[in-house]
Design a protein around this motif. Structure first.
Motif, short mmCIF file in Angstrom:
data_model
loop_
_atom_site.label_atom_id
_atom_site.label_comp_id
_atom_site.label_asym_id
_atom_site.label_seq_id
_atom_site.Cartn_x
_atom_site.Cartn_y
_atom_site.Cartn_z
N ARG A 67 0.83 -1.20 0.00
CA ARG A 67 0.00 0.00 0.00
C ARG A 67 0.86 1.25 0.00
N LEU A 68 1.93 1.23 0.80
CA LEU A 68 2.80 2.39 0.84
C LEU A 68 3.46 2.63 -0.51
N THR A 69 3.93 1.54 -1.14
CA THR A 69 4.59 1.66 -2.44
C THR A 69 3.64 2.17 -3.50
N SER A 70 2.42 1.62 -3.50
CA SER A 70 1.46 2.01 -4.52
C SER A 70 1.02 3.46 -4.37
N GLY A 71 1.20 4.01 -3.17
CA GLY A 71 0.80 5.39 -2.95
C GLY A 71 1.88 6.40 -3.32
N VAL A 72 3.06 5.92 -3.69
CA VAL A 72 4.16 6.81 -4.03
C VAL A 72 4.08 7.17 -5.51
N ILE A 73 4.16 8.47 -5.81
CA ILE A 73 4.18 8.93 -7.20
C ILE A 73 5.60 8.79 -7.73
N PRO A 74 5.79 8.03 -8.82
CA PRO A 74 7.14 7.86 -9.37
C PRO A 74 7.77 9.21 -9.70
N ALA A 75 9.04 9.34 -9.42
CA ALA A 75 9.72 10.62 -9.61
C ALA A 75 11.07 10.43 -10.29
N LEU A 76 11.52 11.48 -10.99
CA LEU A 76 12.84 11.49 -11.60
C LEU A 76 13.89 11.81 -10.55
N PRO A 77 15.08 11.22 -10.65
CA PRO A 77 16.17 11.64 -9.77
C PRO A 77 16.51 13.11 -10.02
N LYS A 78 16.99 13.78 -8.98
CA LYS A 78 17.26 15.22 -9.06
C LYS A 78 18.25 15.56 -10.18
N GLU A 79 19.25 14.69 -10.38
CA GLU A 79 20.25 15.00 -11.41
C GLU A 79 19.65 14.96 -12.81
N GLU A 80 18.62 14.11 -13.02
CA GLU A 80 17.97 14.07 -14.32
C GLU A 80 17.06 15.28 -14.52
N VAL A 81 16.41 15.72 -13.46
CA VAL A 81 15.60 16.94 -13.54
C VAL A 81 16.48 18.13 -13.88
N SER A 82 17.62 18.22 -13.21
CA SER A 82 18.56 19.31 -13.46
C SER A 82 19.06 19.27 -14.90
N ALA A 83 19.38 18.09 -15.39
CA ALA A 83 19.88 17.95 -16.77
C ALA A 83 18.81 18.35 -17.77
N LEU A 84 17.57 17.94 -17.54
CA LEU A 84 16.47 18.29 -18.45
C LEU A 84 16.20 19.78 -18.43
N ASN A 85 16.26 20.40 -17.26
CA ASN A 85 16.06 21.85 -17.19
C ASN A 85 17.11 22.58 -18.03
N ALA A 86 18.33 22.05 -18.03
CA ALA A 86 19.39 22.67 -18.83
C ALA A 86 19.15 22.46 -20.32
N VAL A 87 18.73 21.25 -20.69
CA VAL A 87 18.47 20.95 -22.10
C VAL A 87 17.27 21.73 -22.61
N MET A 88 16.25 21.84 -21.78
CA MET A 88 15.01 22.49 -22.19
C MET A 88 14.98 23.98 -21.90
N ASP A 89 16.15 24.59 -21.80
CA ASP A 89 16.24 26.03 -21.58
C ASP A 89 15.61 26.44 -20.26
N SER A 90 15.88 25.66 -19.22
CA SER A 90 15.47 25.97 -17.84
C SER A 90 13.96 26.07 -17.64
N LYS A 91 13.19 25.40 -18.48
CA LYS A 91 11.74 25.37 -18.26
C LYS A 91 11.42 24.29 -17.23
N SER A 92 10.60 24.62 -16.27
CA SER A 92 10.28 23.69 -15.21
C SER A 92 8.99 22.94 -15.54
N TYR A 93 9.16 21.70 -15.95
CA TYR A 93 8.02 20.84 -16.25
C TYR A 93 8.04 19.66 -15.29
N ASN A 94 6.87 19.04 -15.12
CA ASN A 94 6.81 17.74 -14.50
C ASN A 94 7.01 16.74 -15.64
N TYR A 95 8.26 16.48 -15.97
CA TYR A 95 8.64 15.91 -17.25
C TYR A 95 7.96 14.59 -17.59
#
Length: 252
Positions: free
Chosen positions: A29-57
Motif C-alpha cells: 500500500r505504501l509503495t502504490s501510494g508513491v508517485i514515481p519521480a525522476l532523480p534530481k540529477e535528471e531533472v537538473s539535466a532536463l532543465n538545462a536541455v530544455m532552456d530551464s523550463k520547469s516541467y513535471n517531465y
C-alpha cells in the motif's frame, strides 16, 4: 490428538505468517501510494536541455502541445523511480540555443531527436556517455564545429542523423566502432577530408549518406564489402562495387 506443545507451535507459526502477510500488504500500500519521480540529477539535466523550463517531465501534457516529448520509464525500484528514455523536440519556435553537456547525465536515454529547431553551437562530447542511446537525430539545425570522436563510444547506436547542419572537419574514424549502426546521414554539411576506410567494418549499415560535403578522394574499397548498404556517395566507385547488384547506388 495434537499435544499441547505442538498446538502452541502451530499457533505461533500461524501468528508469524499472519504478521508477515500484514507487513507485505502494508508495504504494498505504501509503495502504490508513491508517485514515481525522476532523480534530481535528471531533472537538473532536463532543465538545462530544455532552456530551464520547469516541467513535471514524466507527467506533463503541456510538453506534447509544444511538440516537445519526454518519455520516461517509471518501473524502476518497484515503480517509484523514473528515468528519461526519450527526448524529442520538433518545434522551430522553441528557444533551445545549444545542446547543453548536461544531457550526458541522462544515462538511460535511448533516443534523442532535436530536428528543425534553432539549435546551434557544437555537439557536446558528453553525448558519448549515453551508452544506451540507439537514435541520435540532430538534423536540419545550425550546428557547427566538428563531429566529436566520443560518438564512437555509442555502441548501441542504430541511427546517427546529422543531416543539414554546418559541421566541419573530417569524419571521425571512431564511428567505425558503431557496430549496431544501420543508418548514417552526414549529408548537407561542410565536412572535408577522405571517407575513413574503417567504416567498412559497419556490417549492419543499410544507409550511408555523405553527399553535399567537401569530401575528397575516392570511396574506399573496404566499403564494397557492406552487402546491406544502400549508398549515396560523392566520388568514383571502386571496382568491387560492380559485383554488388543488390544495392541502389547514387553517385553525385
Amino acid at each position: 490428538m495434537m499435544s499441547c506443545k505442538m498446538a502452541t507451535k502451530f499457533v505461533f507459526l500461524l501468528t508469524f505468517l499472519f504478521l508477515v502477510l500484514v507487513f507485505e500488504l502494508g508495504s504494498a500500500r505504501l509503495t502504490s501510494g508513491v508517485i514515481p519521480a525522476l532523480p534530481k540529477e535528471e531533472v537538473s539535466a532536463l532543465n538545462a536541455v530544455m532552456d530551464s523550463k520547469s516541467y513535471n517531465y514524466c507527467n506533463d501534457t503541456e510538453l506534447m502541445h509544444e511538440n516537445l516529448f519526454v518519455v520516461c520509464n517509471c518501473s524502476y525500484e518497484k515503480n517509484t523511480v523514473c528515468h528519461v528514455t526519450k527526448i524529442s523536440i520538433l518545434n522551430a519556435d522553441l528557444n533551445i540555443a545549444t545542446i547543453n553537456g548536461e544531457v550526458g547525465k541522462l544515462k538511460f536515454l535511448e533516443s534523442i531527436t532535436i530536428k528543425g529547431t534553432k539549435l546551434s553551437g557544437s555537439i557536446p562530447n558528453d553525448l558519448g556517455n549515453l551508452s544506451a542511446l540507439k537514435y541520435l537525430v540532430l538534423s536540419r539545425n545550425s550546428l557547427n564545429g566538428s563531429i566529436p570522436e566520443s560518438l564512437g563510444q555509442l555502441r548501441a547506436l542504430e541511427v546517427l542523423d546529422l543531416y543539414n547542419n554546418f559541421l566541419t572537419g573530417s569524419i571521425p574514424s571512431s564511428l567505425a566502432n558503431l557496430f549496431s549502426l544501420e543508418s548514417l546521414d552526414l549529408s548537407y554539411n561542410l565536412l572535408s577530408g577522405q571517407i575513413p576506410q574503417a567504416l567498412g567494418n559497419l556490417s549492419n549499415l543499410r544507409g550511408m549518406y555523405l553527399f553535399q560535403n567537401n569530401l575528397s578522394g575516392n570511396i574506399p574499397p573496404e566499403l564494397g564489402s557492406l552487402s546491406r548498404l544502400d549508398t549515396l556517395f560523392t566520388g568514383k566507385l571502386p571496382e568491387n562495387y560492380a559485383n554488388l547488384t543488390s544495392r541502389r547506388l547514387v553517385v553525385q
